[in-house]
Design a protein around this motif. Structure first.
Motif, PDB file in Angstrom:
ATOM      1  N   MET A  85       0.771  -1.130   0.035  1.00 24.79           N
ATOM      2  CA  MET A  85      -0.044  -0.202   0.231  1.00 24.79           C
ATOM      3  C   MET A  85       0.900   1.383   0.173  1.00 24.79           C
ATOM      4  SD  MET A  85      -3.056  -0.779   2.721  1.00 24.79           S
ATOM      5  CE  MET A  85      -4.529  -1.810   2.320  1.00 24.79           C
ATOM      6  N   ASN A  86       0.323   2.217  -0.711  1.00 27.88           N
ATOM      7  CA  ASN A  86       0.913   3.568  -0.440  1.00 27.88           C
ATOM      8  C   ASN A  86       0.387   4.267   0.605  1.00 27.88           C
ATOM      9  OD1 ASN A  86      -1.506   4.977  -1.538  1.00 27.88           O
ATOM     10  ND2 ASN A  86      -0.704   4.541  -3.567  1.00 27.88           N
ATOM     11  N   ALA A  87       0.673   5.498   1.008  1.00 36.71           N
ATOM     12  CA  ALA A  87       0.245   6.421   1.938  1.00 36.71           C
ATOM     13  C   ALA A  87      -1.088   6.440   1.889  1.00 36.71           C
ATOM     14  CB  ALA A  87       1.181   7.268   2.381  1.00 36.71           C
ATOM     15  N   GLU A  88      -1.603   6.849   0.865  1.00 39.30           N
ATOM     16  CA  GLU A  88      -2.937   7.161   0.777  1.00 39.30           C
ATOM     17  C   GLU A  88      -3.994   6.002   1.000  1.00 39.30           C
ATOM     18  OE1 GLU A  88      -2.943   9.276  -2.789  1.00 39.30           O
ATOM     19  OE2 GLU A  88      -3.350  11.124  -2.091  1.00 39.30           O
ATOM     20  N   GLU A  89      -3.382   4.917   0.411  1.00 37.05           N
ATOM     21  CA  GLU A  89      -4.247   3.512   0.761  1.00 37.05           C
ATOM     22  C   GLU A  89      -4.242   3.100   1.903  1.00 37.05           C
ATOM     23  OE1 GLU A  89      -3.533   1.906  -4.018  1.00 37.05           O
ATOM     24  OE2 GLU A  89      -2.314   1.325  -2.128  1.00 37.05           O
ATOM     25  N   ALA A  90      -3.066   2.997   2.682  1.00 43.02           N
ATOM     26  CA  ALA A  90      -2.897   2.674   4.058  1.00 43.02           C
ATOM     27  C   ALA A  90      -4.023   3.627   5.107  1.00 43.02           C
ATOM     28  CB  ALA A  90      -1.377   2.723   4.590  1.00 43.02           C
ATOM     29  N   TYR A 125     -12.034   9.304  -3.357  1.00 42.19           N
ATOM     30  CA  TYR A 125     -10.860   8.272  -3.342  1.00 42.19           C
ATOM     31  C   TYR A 125     -11.332   6.906  -2.992  1.00 42.19           C
ATOM     32  CZ  TYR A 125      -6.085   6.622  -2.647  1.00 42.19           C
ATOM     33  OH  TYR A 125      -4.940   6.075  -2.604  1.00 42.19           O
ATOM     34  N   TYR A 126     -11.917   6.826  -1.622  1.00 39.05           N
ATOM     35  CA  TYR A 126     -12.408   5.461  -1.311  1.00 39.05           C
ATOM     36  C   TYR A 126     -12.989   4.769  -2.400  1.00 39.05           C
ATOM     37  CZ  TYR A 126     -14.614   2.225   1.991  1.00 39.05           C
ATOM     38  OH  TYR A 126     -14.959   1.194   2.618  1.00 39.05           O
ATOM     39  N   VAL A 127     -14.182   5.147  -2.867  1.00 38.42           N
ATOM     40  CA  VAL A 127     -14.872   4.530  -3.876  1.00 38.42           C
ATOM     41  C   VAL A 127     -14.328   4.133  -5.149  1.00 38.42           C
ATOM     42  CG1 VAL A 127     -17.228   5.421  -3.150  1.00 38.42           C
ATOM     43  CG2 VAL A 127     -15.959   6.590  -4.853  1.00 38.42           C
ATOM     44  N   GLU A 128     -13.079   4.778  -5.497  1.00 35.29           N
ATOM     45  CA  GLU A 128     -12.489   4.565  -6.385  1.00 35.29           C
ATOM     46  C   GLU A 128     -11.296   3.400  -6.397  1.00 35.29           C
ATOM     47  OE1 GLU A 128     -11.018   8.241  -7.992  1.00 35.29           O
ATOM     48  OE2 GLU A 128     -13.086   8.684  -9.102  1.00 35.29           O
ATOM     49  N   HIS A 129     -10.817   3.328  -4.857  1.00 40.07           N
ATOM     50  CA  HIS A 129      -9.631   2.476  -4.623  1.00 40.07           C
ATOM     51  C   HIS A 129      -9.844   1.353  -3.975  1.00 40.07           C
ATOM     52  CE1 HIS A 129      -7.797   6.333  -6.159  1.00 40.07           C
ATOM     53  NE2 HIS A 129      -6.823   5.947  -6.362  1.00 40.07           N
ATOM     54  N   LEU A 130     -11.080   1.117  -3.185  1.00 38.98           N
ATOM     55  CA  LEU A 130     -11.324   0.039  -2.206  1.00 38.98           C
ATOM     56  C   LEU A 130     -11.100  -1.404  -3.151  1.00 38.98           C
ATOM     57  CD1 LEU A 130     -12.182  -1.138   0.201  1.00 38.98           C
ATOM     58  CD2 LEU A 130     -14.512  -0.907  -0.343  1.00 38.98           C
ATOM     59  N   SER A 131     -11.641  -1.277  -4.364  1.00 40.75           N
ATOM     60  CA  SER A 131     -11.505  -2.580  -5.135  1.00 40.75           C
ATOM     61  C   SER A 131      -9.999  -2.872  -5.452  1.00 40.75           C
ATOM     62  CB  SER A 131     -12.233  -2.516  -6.386  1.00 40.75           C
ATOM     63  OG  SER A 131     -11.529  -1.505  -7.223  1.00 40.75           O
ATOM     64  N   SER A 137      -4.692  -8.307  -2.499  1.00 37.53           N
ATOM     65  CA  SER A 137      -4.753  -8.776  -1.454  1.00 37.53           C
ATOM     66  C   SER A 137      -4.423 -10.338  -1.635  1.00 37.53           C
ATOM     67  CB  SER A 137      -5.935  -8.452  -0.507  1.00 37.53           C
ATOM     68  OG  SER A 137      -6.317  -7.199  -0.202  1.00 37.53           O
ATOM     69  N   GLN A 138      -4.405 -10.849  -2.721  1.00 35.68           N
ATOM     70  CA  GLN A 138      -4.109 -12.233  -3.115  1.00 35.68           C
ATOM     71  C   GLN A 138      -5.217 -12.980  -1.966  1.00 35.68           C
ATOM     72  OE1 GLN A 138      -2.048 -13.352  -5.471  1.00 35.68           O
ATOM     73  NE2 GLN A 138      -1.729 -10.879  -5.845  1.00 35.68           N
ATOM     74  N   ILE A 158     -14.881  -9.312  -5.989  1.00 30.76           N
ATOM     75  CA  ILE A 158     -14.585  -8.257  -5.051  1.00 30.76           C
ATOM     76  C   ILE A 158     -13.821  -7.300  -5.867  1.00 30.76           C
ATOM     77  CG2 ILE A 158     -13.459  -7.513  -3.150  1.00 30.76           C
ATOM     78  CD1 ILE A 158     -15.729  -8.542  -2.349  1.00 30.76           C
ATOM     79  N   ALA A 159     -12.563  -7.545  -6.633  1.00 34.33           N
ATOM     80  CA  ALA A 159     -11.650  -7.044  -7.215  1.00 34.33           C
ATOM     81  C   ALA A 159     -12.083  -6.260  -8.477  1.00 34.33           C
ATOM     82  CB  ALA A 159     -10.083  -7.596  -7.335  1.00 34.33           C
ATOM     83  N   GLY A 160     -13.117  -7.093  -9.136  1.00 30.14           N
ATOM     84  CA  GLY A 160     -13.646  -6.633 -10.431  1.00 30.14           C
ATOM     85  C   GLY A 160     -14.541  -5.631 -10.543  1.00 30.14           C
TER      86      GLY A 160
END
Length: 254
Positions: A85-90, A125-131, A137-138, A158-160
């Motif tokens: 994860m980058n800082a924003e994702e974390a 940012y949240y709705v665009e990056h949660l997937s 996450s493997q 989930i990821a799609g």
């Protein structure tokens, strides 16, 4: 210990994602913040699948677990995911919680991912990056304890589900489906949905948006507007989306 429980819960959730009542709830506040919850109710699917299992499988420890708990989403993720994860994702994951209410013997399985967005930019940012987090996450390696529940490959579900384009401002919520991304998603998951349909399992979908001020304009004729014009509710399912992907398009001015 919490992380181990999370892996089991998440594995179960992923195995059943194609057989779930999905509800998105947005609560917009006057100060510009917004609470968003993704609610997954897999109780119906658990009931169906449990009837297909032998008594010996139902007697295993995995199916004796009962949990009603809340975990920080970031701390519950595998270390390998955290490290990518980058800082924003974390920060996004750290400000989210995972709620789990599970009792397989009682055909109960509910999972929610809840995030408190500080402002509109945070929400977008949240709705665009949660997937993306789900995709990185493997998750396929986490389903070992739940293989007997189903053979569904739900990681891709989930990821799609990143096939929406968003435009969110203090006075508008626009979400338009990207047909090329949605068709690619259907191509990857067609066998999963075919299996669910063969088992007579539907995939209902509901989105609820609560606003601090009355809605001025909405473009979707299927959406229901409350009497005070502060709540928008849209109910559909995956079959309807496949027939007409635009059924979930929303352009709301408020």
């Amino acid at each position: 210990m919490k992380k181990r429980y999370f892996l089991v819960f998440l594995g179960l959730m992923l195995c059943l994602t194609s057989c779930v009542d999905i509800e998105e709830v947005y609560d917009f506040k006057a100060d510009g913040s917004c609470k968003i919850a993704y609610n997954f109710d897999m109780s119906k699917a658990v009931s169906v699948l449990m009837n297909l299992m032998s008594d010996s499988v139902r007697a295993t420890p995995q199916f004796a677990m009962a949990k009603d708990t809340s975990l920080n989403f970031y701390s519950a993720l595998p270390d390998s995911t955290q490290n990518r994860m980058n800082a924003e994702e974390a920060n996004m994951a750290k400000s989210s919680n995972l709620l789990v209410n599970m009792n397989l013997k009682k055909n109960l399985m509910k999972v929610s991912v809840v995030h408190q967005a500080k402002n509109i930019a945070d929400l977008e940012y949240y709705v665009e990056h949660l997937s993306k987090i789900a995709g990185d996450s493997q998750f396929s390696g986490l389903t070992k304890g739940a293989k007997n529940l189903s053979s569904f490959d739900a990681q891709q579900l989930i990821a799609g589900q990143d096939y929406y384009d968003y435009e969110i401002t203090p006075h508008k919520f626009y979400r338009i489906i990207d047909l090329s991304k949605f068709n690619a998603f259907l191509k990857r998951t067609q066998s999963t949905f075919a299996m669910a349909k063969a088992m007579l399992i539907e995939t209902p979908y509901k989105i609820v948006l609560n606003f601090a001020t009355p809605v001025k304009k909405i473009n979707n004729p299927h959406a229901i507007l409350s009497a005070d014009r502060k709540r928008v509710t849209l109910v559909t399912n995956m079959d309807e989306m496949i027939k007409d992907p635009t059924v979930t398009n929303l352009k709301i001015d408020f």
